[in-house]
Design an enzyme around this catalytic site. Structure first.
Site, PDB file in Angstrom:
ATOM      1  N   GLU A 152      39.800  34.935  42.462  1.00 22.67           N
ATOM      2  CA  GLU A 152      39.778  36.393  42.522  1.00 22.67           C
ATOM      3  C   GLU A 152      38.918  36.950  41.394  1.00 22.67           C
ATOM      4  OE1 GLU A 152      40.277  39.002  44.054  1.00 22.67           O
ATOM      5  OE2 GLU A 152      42.224  39.175  44.993  1.00 22.67           O
ATOM      6  N   ASP A 153      38.417  38.167  41.606  1.00 18.12           N
ATOM      7  CA  ASP A 153      37.692  38.832  40.530  1.00 18.12           C
ATOM      8  C   ASP A 153      38.667  39.487  39.554  1.00 18.12           C
ATOM      9  OD1 ASP A 153      38.465  40.802  42.350  1.00 18.12           O
ATOM     10  OD2 ASP A 153      36.529  41.793  42.414  1.00 18.12           O
TER      11      ASP A 153
ATOM     12  N   ASP B 258      44.974  43.412  39.895  1.00 12.19           N
ATOM     13  CA  ASP B 258      45.315  44.742  39.408  1.00 12.19           C
ATOM     14  C   ASP B 258      46.726  45.086  39.863  1.00 12.19           C
ATOM     15  OD1 ASP B 258      45.370  47.408  38.598  1.00 12.19           O
ATOM     16  OD2 ASP B 258      43.496  47.961  39.576  1.00 12.19           O
TER      17      ASP B 258
ATOM     18  N   PHE C 166      38.860  51.725  34.742  1.00 13.69           N
ATOM     19  CA  PHE C 166      38.078  51.363  35.918  1.00 13.69           C
ATOM     20  C   PHE C 166      36.866  50.545  35.497  1.00 13.69           C
ATOM     21  CE2 PHE C 166      35.327  51.866  39.611  1.00 13.69           C
ATOM     22  CZ  PHE C 166      36.206  51.444  40.586  1.00 13.69           C
TER      23      PHE C 166
ATOM     24  N   ARG D 254      27.897  45.700  41.101  1.00 13.55           N
ATOM     25  CA  ARG D 254      28.292  44.287  41.140  1.00 13.55           C
ATOM     26  C   ARG D 254      27.302  43.395  40.397  1.00 13.55           C
ATOM     27  NH1 ARG D 254      32.434  43.638  44.872  1.00 13.55           N
ATOM     28  NH2 ARG D 254      32.404  45.014  46.677  1.00 13.55           N
TER      29      ARG D 254
END
Length: 179
Positions: A98-99, A102, A151, A164
């Protein structure tokens, strides 16, 4: 794009160094287990490829796409499967990459989905972990960095599909998404 960044949290060099450490740890863990590495599209692709490249083991690679954001800055709370795996995972050792973890909703959805498919083992490696954002009790087994509840964009993380390709992880200026 760089002008839209309030501050850099992790540089490209710091990310590469941590990836090397994780790759060694994962290579030791999965030696002789021939895992299926499952990259979560689209955010985890850069991290997955760099991590995969540094791992010295027999492993296969597959992709799954799920979404709970829909292009905004906050999770909708509803996770949708957009693209499924090509490999059968029954009896396989699966490593989900996963990146960022959250809210935890996406990760819980994925883990439950893979458990239902009878994977031998399921572990998670996330580049970033944002514990303050968690609303579901789930966590990654391997984490690159813990991050603040802000964010973030860059190195796979996006806002409306952009940012990205930044080589670092940074905080997006609120003025950019306060439209």
């Amino acid at each position: 794009m760089n002008n839209d960044i309030e501050r850099v949290i992790y540089s490209a060099a710091a990310i590469q160094k941590r990836e090397s450490e994780l790759a060694q740890q994962l290579s030791d863990e999965y030696r002789d287990k021939k895992p299926l590495i499952v990259s979560v599209l689209t955010g985890a692709v850069l991290f997955t490829v760099d991590l995969f490249d540094k791992m010295d083991i027999y492993a296969q690679l597959d992709f799954i796409d799920v979404s709970s954001y829909g292009g905004g800055t906050q999770s909708s709370g509803h996770v949708k499967l957009l693209h499924d795996l090509k490999h059968d995972i029954k009896g396989r050792n699966v490593l989900v990459v996963e990146d960022i973890v959250d809210t935890g909703r996406t990760l819980k959805f994925l883990i439950d989905l893979l458990k239902d498919r009878d994977a031998k083992s399921i572990k998670v490696c996330s580049m970033l972990d944002k514990p303050e954002g968690r609303v579901v009790d789930v966590k990654a087994d391997y984490v690159g960095f813990n991050v603040p509840n802000e964010f973030l964009v860059g190195y796979g993380l996006d806002y409306k599909g952009f940012y990205r390709n930044l080589p670092y992880v940074g905080v997006l200026k609120p003025s950019v998404y306060a439209e």
